[in-house]
Design a protein around this motif. Sequence first.
Motif, PDB file in Angstrom:
ATOM      1  N   LYS A   5       0.849  -1.190   0.000  1.00 58.52           N
ATOM      2  CA  LYS A   5       0.000   0.000   0.000  1.00 58.52           C
ATOM      3  C   LYS A   5       0.879   1.232   0.000  1.00 58.52           C
ATOM      4  N   GLU A  27      -7.503   1.432   5.404  1.00 61.00           N
ATOM      5  CA  GLU A  27      -8.223   1.030   4.189  1.00 61.00           C
ATOM      6  C   GLU A  27      -9.261   2.064   3.756  1.00 61.00           C
ATOM      7  N   ALA A  28     -10.066   2.562   4.696  1.00 55.05           N
ATOM      8  CA  ALA A  28     -11.106   3.535   4.336  1.00 55.05           C
ATOM      9  C   ALA A  28     -10.491   4.802   3.755  1.00 55.05           C
ATOM     10  N   SER A  29      -9.388   5.251   4.326  1.00 54.44           N
ATOM     11  CA  SER A  29      -8.725   6.463   3.844  1.00 54.44           C
ATOM     12  C   SER A  29      -8.099   6.257   2.476  1.00 54.44           C
ATOM     13  N   LEU A  30      -7.475   5.096   2.279  1.00 60.69           N
ATOM     14  CA  LEU A  30      -6.870   4.818   0.970  1.00 60.69           C
ATOM     15  C   LEU A  30      -7.939   4.725  -0.119  1.00 60.69           C
ATOM     16  N   ARG A  31      -9.060   4.057   0.198  1.00 58.12           N
ATOM     17  CA  ARG A  31     -10.154   3.967  -0.784  1.00 58.12           C
ATOM     18  C   ARG A  31     -10.699   5.340  -1.135  1.00 58.12           C
ATOM     19  N   ALA A  32     -10.900   6.170  -0.115  1.00 56.15           N
ATOM     20  CA  ALA A  32     -11.484   7.507  -0.318  1.00 56.15           C
ATOM     21  C   ALA A  32     -10.446   8.527  -0.787  1.00 56.15           C
ATOM     22  N   GLU A  33      -9.158   8.181  -0.672  1.00 59.48           N
ATOM     23  CA  GLU A  33      -8.062   9.111  -0.963  1.00 59.48           C
ATOM     24  C   GLU A  33      -8.200  10.377  -0.122  1.00 59.48           C
ATOM     25  N   ARG A  34      -8.491  10.147   1.168  1.00 59.46           N
ATOM     26  CA  ARG A  34      -8.681  11.232   2.130  1.00 59.46           C
ATOM     27  C   ARG A  34      -8.093  10.826   3.470  1.00 59.46           C
ATOM     28  N   HIS A  38     -12.078   7.003   7.993  1.00 57.96           N
ATOM     29  CA  HIS A  38     -12.900   6.059   8.747  1.00 57.96           C
ATOM     30  C   HIS A  38     -13.782   6.845   9.711  1.00 57.96           C
ATOM     31  N   SER A  86      -6.087  -2.612   8.331  1.00 56.14           N
ATOM     32  CA  SER A  86      -5.728  -1.231   8.634  1.00 56.14           C
ATOM     33  C   SER A  86      -4.866  -1.049   9.878  1.00 56.14           C
TER      34      SER A  86
END
Length: 163
Positions: A5, A27-34, A38, A86
Amino acid sequence: MSVRKHGLLPAARADARLLVLGSLPGEASLRAERYYAHPQNQFWRLLGEVLGEPLAGLGYEERLERLRARGVALWDVIHAARRTGSLDQAIRDVEPRDLRAFAEALPALRAIAFNGGTAARIGRRMIGEGPWTLVDLPSSSPAHTLPFAVKASRWSALLAFLD
């Protein structure tokens, strides 16, 4: 099997006085690019308490703009690593960032804060001594179960570097 990652780009202006470093976005941040995407991560609430602003209630771009306006920059200590899920405990094969060069490019920088133990352990080794203060913070992650009030009390030390 763990997957390699890569972190996010820095959210910073050249006039930043405080740099807050996490380990590697979840994971949530990487998916959202933010950063800190989470919904249970307390980062935006904690930093909002420090700044006296309701950051958690704002849209993401407005949050970043408020941080930049107050002299706060965000980034991570890890450029890339292998991790399943995560949790920081699952991070392997770390490729750190060149944090010293980044910090030296911020002439107004007064402090570097580490959001959690993993960020502090890796970040302190990469940054070393400098004209800035290093601050270890309790993690904003929901996996770090310290009560919010205790975390907020420790995070309040950051305000001294923004006055």
